[in-house]
Design a protein around this motif. Sequence first.
Motif, PDB file in Angstrom:
ATOM      1  N   SER A 111       2.241  14.726  11.105  1.00  0.00           N
ATOM      2  CA  SER A 111       1.223  14.347  10.126  1.00  0.00           C
ATOM      3  C   SER A 111      -0.174  14.799  10.547  1.00  0.00           C
ATOM      4  CB  SER A 111       1.235  12.829   9.908  1.00  0.00           C
ATOM      5  OG  SER A 111       2.440  12.412   9.295  1.00  0.00           O
ATOM      6  N   ALA A 159       4.117   4.875   4.123  1.00  0.00           N
ATOM      7  CA  ALA A 159       3.391   4.634   2.871  1.00  0.00           C
ATOM      8  C   ALA A 159       3.981   5.419   1.706  1.00  0.00           C
ATOM      9  CB  ALA A 159       1.912   4.974   3.045  1.00  0.00           C
ATOM     10  N   ARG A 160       4.899   6.337   1.990  1.00  0.00           N
ATOM     11  CA  ARG A 160       5.623   7.004   0.901  1.00  0.00           C
ATOM     12  C   ARG A 160       6.547   6.006   0.211  1.00  0.00           C
ATOM     13  NH1 ARG A 160       7.774  12.162   4.503  1.00  0.00           N
ATOM     14  NH2 ARG A 160       5.734  13.088   4.984  1.00  0.00           N
ATOM     15  N   TYR A 203       0.836  -1.192   0.000  1.00  0.00           N
ATOM     16  CA  TYR A 203       0.000   0.000   0.000  1.00  0.00           C
ATOM     17  C   TYR A 203       0.877   1.250   0.000  1.00  0.00           C
ATOM     18  CZ  TYR A 203      -3.846  -3.103   1.385  1.00  0.00           C
ATOM     19  OH  TYR A 203      -4.776  -4.112   1.421  1.00  0.00           O
ATOM     20  N   TYR A 204       0.373   2.290  -0.696  1.00  0.00           N
ATOM     21  CA  TYR A 204       1.054   3.579  -0.737  1.00  0.00           C
ATOM     22  C   TYR A 204       0.100   4.677  -0.271  1.00  0.00           C
ATOM     23  CZ  TYR A 204       4.548   0.989  -3.370  1.00  0.00           C
ATOM     24  OH  TYR A 204       5.490   0.073  -3.741  1.00  0.00           O
ATOM     25  N   ASP A 205       0.615   5.899  -0.168  1.00  0.00           N
ATOM     26  CA  ASP A 205      -0.177   7.005   0.374  1.00  0.00           C
ATOM     27  C   ASP A 205      -1.565   7.109  -0.250  1.00  0.00           C
ATOM     28  OD1 ASP A 205       1.451   8.001   2.366  1.00  0.00           O
ATOM     29  OD2 ASP A 205       2.416   9.512   1.118  1.00  0.00           O
ATOM     30  N   ASN A 206      -1.634   7.017  -1.557  1.00  0.00           N
ATOM     31  CA  ASN A 206      -2.913   7.216  -2.243  1.00  0.00           C
ATOM     32  C   ASN A 206      -3.920   6.101  -1.967  1.00  0.00           C
ATOM     33  OD1 ASN A 206      -2.012   9.611  -3.369  1.00  0.00           O
ATOM     34  ND2 ASN A 206      -1.345   8.659  -5.288  1.00  0.00           N
ATOM     35  N   LYS A 222       0.730   5.382   7.374  1.00  0.00           N
ATOM     36  CA  LYS A 222       0.807   6.591   6.544  1.00  0.00           C
ATOM     37  C   LYS A 222       1.292   7.772   7.372  1.00  0.00           C
ATOM     38  CE  LYS A 222      -1.907   9.449   3.349  1.00  0.00           C
ATOM     39  NZ  LYS A 222      -3.191   9.574   2.602  1.00  0.00           N
ATOM     40  N   GLU A 269      -6.449   8.283   5.928  1.00  0.00           N
ATOM     41  CA  GLU A 269      -5.993   8.433   7.309  1.00  0.00           C
ATOM     42  C   GLU A 269      -7.050   9.015   8.227  1.00  0.00           C
ATOM     43  OE1 GLU A 269      -4.525  12.252   5.259  1.00  0.00           O
ATOM     44  OE2 GLU A 269      -5.089  10.191   4.750  1.00  0.00           O
ATOM     45  N   ILE A 284      -4.539   4.922   1.044  1.00  0.00           N
ATOM     46  CA  ILE A 284      -4.896   4.927   2.468  1.00  0.00           C
ATOM     47  C   ILE A 284      -5.654   6.191   2.841  1.00  0.00           C
ATOM     48  CG2 ILE A 284      -3.968   4.874   4.815  1.00  0.00           C
ATOM     49  CD1 ILE A 284      -1.476   3.435   3.607  1.00  0.00           C
TER      50      ILE A 284
END
Length: 355
Positions: free
Chosen positions: A51, A186-187, A17-20, A181, A24, A22
Amino acid sequence: MQNRKDEGDREMTATVYYDNDIDENVLRNKKIAVFGYGSQGHSQAQNLRDSGFQVAIGARPGKSWDKAVRDGFDVKSVKEAAEEADVMIMLLPDEKQPAVYYKEVEAGLKPGNAIAFAHGFNIHFKQIVPPDFVDVFMVAPKGPGHFCRREYLNGGGVPAFYAVQQDATGNAEKIALAWAKGLGAARAGVLKTTFKEETETDLFGEQAVLMGGMTHLIEAAFDTLVEAGYQPENAYFETCHEMKMLTDLIYENGLTGMRYSCSDTSKFGDFTVGPYIVDKGVKERMKKVLENIQSGKFARDWLLENKVGRPMFNALQEKENNSELERVGRELRKLMPFVKQGKKDSEDITANVAQ
């Protein structure tokens, strides 16, 4: 979310999984408590706060408490922080977590709470058994805390594993991913795993390669050269100092990339002598190491060692810290001021060796 194929290579089996991927917001209005303010504690707390999350620190009076206050956190006792938090994470040393959990955390848990870990040891080996009305998840960054913090500040991140052991609310996985994230993981990519898999592979990697294997291979090579009459300073550079450059190359481009930057002479020695040093017997012993981890023998040995006051651990640490390799290395590093740049804990390391 990706199960992507590496360029020219195999298809990845891990779910990443990456930022997009998830959202938050599931964690946005939760009160977060971080128990412990050491390497991982300070990193996770500061990254989460930066964050945009609400973070308090649970600690005992002392250096960690004072440092967290200086860093601008609301600091409470672990008990008070646990009673007020919605989501909390145990970032104390593995061997100290059970006592703190049962004495100061468990009574404050409420239905709908979540308790998290950065390593699966105490859940997997059942040293901590949370009640069935709370979520239990793990987010395990694949790097030391100071490195995770530095990468976050640089706009990057360190990959992390996540796992859900218990999903009482139906949102445990979403909360775990939101936490990852918030850390910046997640970056770089967050990989799904299990408590069992993370615990057993993490312990094996430390023992067979990253710590036990590497340090004792370096020491054996250093001792071989010194015993053969070569200068200890020469032996240190050839068997220890240059390791950093090679591991940096491996980190950036794998074994192939590292070999690309080395001479054909060194590669021929790598290909022909490497299998002689790390032979089938080494792999067989690695299998035994893994069996001891899987069966719980290593965990039982470590827990027992702590119960009796760490006599073996303390003796071995004293021996290792004061080996000839370490004595020579400390003197040589004084001649290389550039090595000390970025080593924020150098004074603590020196103090620990002197104790």
